[in-house]
Design an enzyme around this catalytic site. Sequence first.
Site, PDB file in Angstrom:
ATOM      1  N   TYR A 158      -3.136  11.538   6.214  1.00 51.37           N
ATOM      2  CA  TYR A 158      -3.409  10.181   6.683  1.00 51.37           C
ATOM      3  C   TYR A 158      -2.419   9.195   6.045  1.00 51.37           C
ATOM      4  O   TYR A 158      -2.137   9.265   4.850  1.00 51.37           O
ATOM      5  CB  TYR A 158      -4.844   9.728   6.312  1.00 51.37           C
ATOM      6  CG  TYR A 158      -4.932   8.240   6.456  1.00 51.37           C
ATOM      7  CD1 TYR A 158      -5.026   7.668   7.733  1.00 51.37           C
ATOM      8  CD2 TYR A 158      -4.794   7.392   5.370  1.00 51.37           C
ATOM      9  CE1 TYR A 158      -5.004   6.299   7.903  1.00 51.37           C
ATOM     10  CE2 TYR A 158      -4.770   6.017   5.523  1.00 51.37           C
ATOM     11  CZ  TYR A 158      -4.882   5.483   6.794  1.00 51.37           C
ATOM     12  OH  TYR A 158      -4.831   4.128   6.967  1.00 51.37           O
TER      13      TYR A 158
ATOM     14  N   GLU B  73      -4.262  -7.539   5.101  1.00 54.87           N
ATOM     15  CA  GLU B  73      -3.397  -6.419   5.485  1.00 54.87           C
ATOM     16  C   GLU B  73      -2.478  -6.871   6.625  1.00 54.87           C
ATOM     17  O   GLU B  73      -2.904  -7.566   7.545  1.00 54.87           O
ATOM     18  CB  GLU B  73      -4.266  -5.252   5.952  1.00 54.87           C
ATOM     19  CG  GLU B  73      -3.466  -4.021   6.348  1.00 54.87           C
ATOM     20  CD  GLU B  73      -4.368  -2.860   6.773  1.00 54.87           C
ATOM     21  OE1 GLU B  73      -5.575  -3.087   7.004  1.00 54.87           O
ATOM     22  OE2 GLU B  73      -3.849  -1.736   6.871  1.00 54.87           O
TER      23      GLU B  73
ATOM     24  N   HIS C   2      -9.147   6.681   2.730  1.00 63.91           N
ATOM     25  CA  HIS C   2      -9.579   6.904   4.115  1.00 63.91           C
ATOM     26  C   HIS C   2     -10.813   7.797   4.191  1.00 63.91           C
ATOM     27  O   HIS C   2     -10.845   8.789   4.938  1.00 63.91           O
ATOM     28  CB  HIS C   2      -8.423   7.454   4.965  1.00 63.91           C
ATOM     29  CG  HIS C   2      -8.377   6.849   6.334  1.00 63.91           C
ATOM     30  ND1 HIS C   2      -8.776   7.523   7.455  1.00 63.91           N
ATOM     31  CD2 HIS C   2      -7.999   5.622   6.755  1.00 63.91           C
ATOM     32  CE1 HIS C   2      -8.637   6.742   8.513  1.00 63.91           C
ATOM     33  NE2 HIS C   2      -8.169   5.568   8.115  1.00 63.91           N
TER      34      HIS C   2
ATOM     35  N   ARG D 122     -13.514  -5.549   3.503  1.00 61.39           N
ATOM     36  CA  ARG D 122     -12.408  -5.352   4.449  1.00 61.39           C
ATOM     37  C   ARG D 122     -12.777  -5.644   5.905  1.00 61.39           C
ATOM     38  O   ARG D 122     -12.032  -5.284   6.816  1.00 61.39           O
ATOM     39  CB  ARG D 122     -11.938  -3.894   4.353  1.00 61.39           C
ATOM     40  CG  ARG D 122     -11.460  -3.484   2.995  1.00 61.39           C
ATOM     41  CD  ARG D 122      -9.972  -3.442   2.899  1.00 61.39           C
ATOM     42  NE  ARG D 122      -9.365  -2.547   3.839  1.00 61.39           N
ATOM     43  CZ  ARG D 122      -8.379  -2.872   4.680  1.00 61.39           C
ATOM     44  NH1 ARG D 122      -7.906  -4.107   4.700  1.00 61.39           N
ATOM     45  NH2 ARG D 122      -7.860  -1.972   5.495  1.00 61.39           N
TER      46      ARG D 122
ATOM     47  N   GLU E  64      -9.057   1.933  -1.690  1.00 61.93           N
ATOM     48  CA  GLU E  64      -9.800   1.616  -0.469  1.00 61.93           C
ATOM     49  C   GLU E  64     -10.559   2.821   0.090  1.00 61.93           C
ATOM     50  O   GLU E  64     -10.047   3.947   0.043  1.00 61.93           O
ATOM     51  CB  GLU E  64      -8.797   1.108   0.576  1.00 61.93           C
ATOM     52  CG  GLU E  64      -9.426   0.780   1.908  1.00 61.93           C
ATOM     53  CD  GLU E  64      -8.379   0.502   2.980  1.00 61.93           C
ATOM     54  OE1 GLU E  64      -7.209   0.233   2.642  1.00 61.93           O
ATOM     55  OE2 GLU E  64      -8.740   0.567   4.163  1.00 61.93           O
TER      56      GLU E  64
ATOM     57  N   ASP F 113      -5.188   3.814   0.038  1.00 69.68           N
ATOM     58  CA  ASP F 113      -6.313   4.048   0.954  1.00 69.68           C
ATOM     59  C   ASP F 113      -6.683   5.536   0.940  1.00 69.68           C
ATOM     60  O   ASP F 113      -5.862   6.387   1.309  1.00 69.68           O
ATOM     61  CB  ASP F 113      -5.886   3.625   2.369  1.00 69.68           C
ATOM     62  CG  ASP F 113      -7.045   3.593   3.358  1.00 69.68           C
ATOM     63  OD1 ASP F 113      -8.139   4.082   3.015  1.00 69.68           O
ATOM     64  OD2 ASP F 113      -6.850   3.071   4.477  1.00 69.68           O
TER      65      ASP F 113
ATOM     66  N   ARG G 259       0.862  -1.177   0.000  1.00 67.25           N
ATOM     67  CA  ARG G 259       0.000   0.000   0.000  1.00 67.25           C
ATOM     68  C   ARG G 259       0.897   1.225   0.000  1.00 67.25           C
ATOM     69  O   ARG G 259       1.868   1.272   0.762  1.00 67.25           O
ATOM     70  CB  ARG G 259      -0.871  -0.024   1.253  1.00 67.25           C
ATOM     71  CG  ARG G 259      -1.907   1.067   1.303  1.00 67.25           C
ATOM     72  CD  ARG G 259      -2.640   1.065   2.635  1.00 67.25           C
ATOM     73  NE  ARG G 259      -2.056   2.042   3.530  1.00 67.25           N
ATOM     74  CZ  ARG G 259      -2.712   2.618   4.548  1.00 67.25           C
ATOM     75  NH1 ARG G 259      -3.972   2.285   4.807  1.00 67.25           N
ATOM     76  NH2 ARG G 259      -2.132   3.498   5.324  1.00 67.25           N
TER      77      ARG G 259
ATOM     78  N   TRP H 298     -11.893  11.968   9.182  1.00 72.68           N
ATOM     79  CA  TRP H 298     -10.474  11.619   9.301  1.00 72.68           C
ATOM     80  C   TRP H 298     -10.205  10.321   8.544  1.00 72.68           C
ATOM     81  O   TRP H 298     -10.924   9.418   8.492  1.00 72.68           O
ATOM     82  CB  TRP H 298     -10.042  11.437  10.764  1.00 72.68           C
ATOM     83  CG  TRP H 298      -8.603  11.008  10.794  1.00 72.68           C
ATOM     84  CD1 TRP H 298      -7.512  11.756  10.485  1.00 72.68           C
ATOM     85  CD2 TRP H 298      -8.110   9.696  11.091  1.00 72.68           C
ATOM     86  NE1 TRP H 298      -6.374  11.003  10.567  1.00 72.68           N
ATOM     87  CE2 TRP H 298      -6.708   9.735  10.931  1.00 72.68           C
ATOM     88  CE3 TRP H 298      -8.729   8.481  11.438  1.00 72.68           C
ATOM     89  CZ2 TRP H 298      -5.894   8.611  11.135  1.00 72.68           C
ATOM     90  CZ3 TRP H 298      -7.941   7.375  11.648  1.00 72.68           C
ATOM     91  CH2 TRP H 298      -6.528   7.439  11.497  1.00 72.68           C
TER      92      TRP H 298
ATOM     93  N   GLU I 121     -13.499  -1.605   6.584  1.00 71.38           N
ATOM     94  CA  GLU I 121     -12.785  -1.785   7.861  1.00 71.38           C
ATOM     95  C   GLU I 121     -13.581  -1.255   9.048  1.00 71.38           C
ATOM     96  O   GLU I 121     -13.387  -1.707  10.160  1.00 71.38           O
ATOM     97  CB  GLU I 121     -11.394  -1.162   7.812  1.00 71.38           C
ATOM     98  CG  GLU I 121     -11.392   0.351   7.756  1.00 71.38           C
ATOM     99  CD  GLU I 121      -9.993   0.947   7.663  1.00 71.38           C
ATOM    100  OE1 GLU I 121      -9.136   0.337   7.026  1.00 71.38           O
ATOM    101  OE2 GLU I 121      -9.799   2.028   8.237  1.00 71.38           O
TER     102      GLU I 121
HETATM  103  O1  LIG Z   1      -5.203  -0.014   7.805  1.00 74.76           O
HETATM  104  C1  LIG Z   1      -5.994   0.726   7.239  1.00 74.76           C
HETATM  105  O2  LIG Z   1      -6.401   0.558   6.100  1.00 74.76           O
HETATM  106  C2  LIG Z   1      -6.508   1.880   7.982  1.00 74.76           C
HETATM  107  O3  LIG Z   1      -7.256   2.635   7.421  1.00 74.76           O
HETATM  108  C3  LIG Z   1      -6.080   2.008   9.394  1.00 74.76           C
HETATM  109  C4  LIG Z   1      -7.034   2.790  10.264  1.00 74.76           C
HETATM  110  O4  LIG Z   1      -6.809   4.147  10.105  1.00 74.76           O
HETATM  111  C5  LIG Z   1      -6.810   2.417  11.697  1.00 74.76           C
HETATM  112  O5  LIG Z   1      -6.997   1.041  11.853  1.00 74.76           O
HETATM  113  C6  LIG Z   1      -7.733   3.178  12.626  1.00 74.76           C
HETATM  114  O6  LIG Z   1      -7.598   2.714  13.919  1.00 74.76           O
HETATM  115 MG   LIG Z   2      -8.062   1.704   5.656  1.00 76.48          MG
END
Ligand SMILES: O=C(O)C(=O)C[C@H](O)[C@H](O)CO
Ligand SMILES: [Mg+2]
Length: 402
Positions: free
Chosen positions: A159, A339, A212, A283, A236, A210, A147, A402, A262
């Site tokens: 991020y 991951e 995010h 995920r 992602e 990602d 990644r 975030w 996630e």
């Molecule tokens: O691992 C990832 O893809 C993430 O987005 C990590 C997250 O920000 C994290 O697990 C938050 O606690």
């Molecule tokens: Mg993520």
Amino acid sequence: MKIIGGRVVVTCPGRNFVTLKVETDEGIYGIGDATLNGREQAVVAYLQEHVIPCLVGRDPQQIEDAWQYLYRGAYWRRGPVTMCAIAAVDTALWDIKAKAAGLPLYQLLGGRSRDGVMVYGHANGGDIEETADEVAKYIALGYRAVRAQSGVPGLASTYGVARDKMFYEPADTGLPTENIWSSEKYLRHIPALFDKLRDRFGFECHLLHDVHHRLTPIEAARLGKDLETYRLFWLEDAVTCENQESFRLIRRHTTTPLAVGEVFNSIHDCRQLISEQLIDYIRTSVVHAGGITHLRRIAALAELFHVRTGCHGATDLSPVCLGAALHFDTWVPNFGIQEYMRHTEATDEVFPHSYHFADGYLYVGEAPGHGVDIDETLAARYPYRRAFLPVNRLEDGTMFNW
Ligand SMILES: O=C(O)C(=O)C[C@H](O)[C@H](O)CO
Ligand SMILES: [Mg+2]
């Protein structure tokens, strides 16, 4: 066999982990991860006050019944706190069942579908050059999938860009850190990152990214289109996912594979995404989605619609979660990728485990159960420290994702 008690262990070997230990009258115990990053003590209270008292006296072998009891019996369904607590119980009970049978957990799920579990690591840098150098390090370590996240010009922090490269940890002690975000700056920058990476490394290594949860559907569609020629393994969390239908718009415009989930904790969070084939990878993780019992239900639905698994595995999911996930991954027919953010040495010492990494794959051990334990004496040396995930604002001060 009967459950005689349960205990919650909170330890902070660099970051907080919440672990449930379930003990039986036959001396066999099981452990499960209950860590919810930045909200750890909410799960601790839920377990101690509302879950553990209901476990005492139950037969630990009746896993399905325990799951249904905790899910239906609460009346208040779903949500990350509840589902993390249920996941911890579920993982501990699968651990007990497999130990009682003298088998590694994957054998109880249906046996091996593969030898090793392909994993991806996290490369990140302040700029494109530094990110590319980090990708090179992962490739040198044998990773087949990486990644890539990069700092964005004009934004002080982004991020996924870590102080400590190999051990990314976004949670901070004190009150939440505030980040500043601009989707425009980000969207201008990211295609250049992947242009550089494909130019330098070719197409052999899988590349992932990602977002995010930071774009609107039309922005995500544009990014997916811009990245098509770089053949990402996945893009992602392109948008937040309260509205599953928003993925229709992204899907209509791009062939870049999409991953999400996630933060999901139930099959209902992804039912439409899966059944309308709006995503390619789901995920959901053992710890945040109700344990192995619920995760395999999600995977079974996904299999019907050509969606593959890609379990979340950041460092805030403890080695207990990773160990359980690897048994799931070793069995699940529609496996995609896992991951794998490495835990620190201190964390690995607190949680001795039987899995190992080689040539881009993680391998489960053959120890009975899920193969991960907790050294409680060592754990006690690292007391809990309150920590928060960052929050994010737009450049004009508006609160954002975030
Ligand atoms: O691992 C990832 O893809 C993430 O987005 C990590 C997250 O920000 C994290 O697990 C938050 O606690
Ligand atoms: Mg993520």
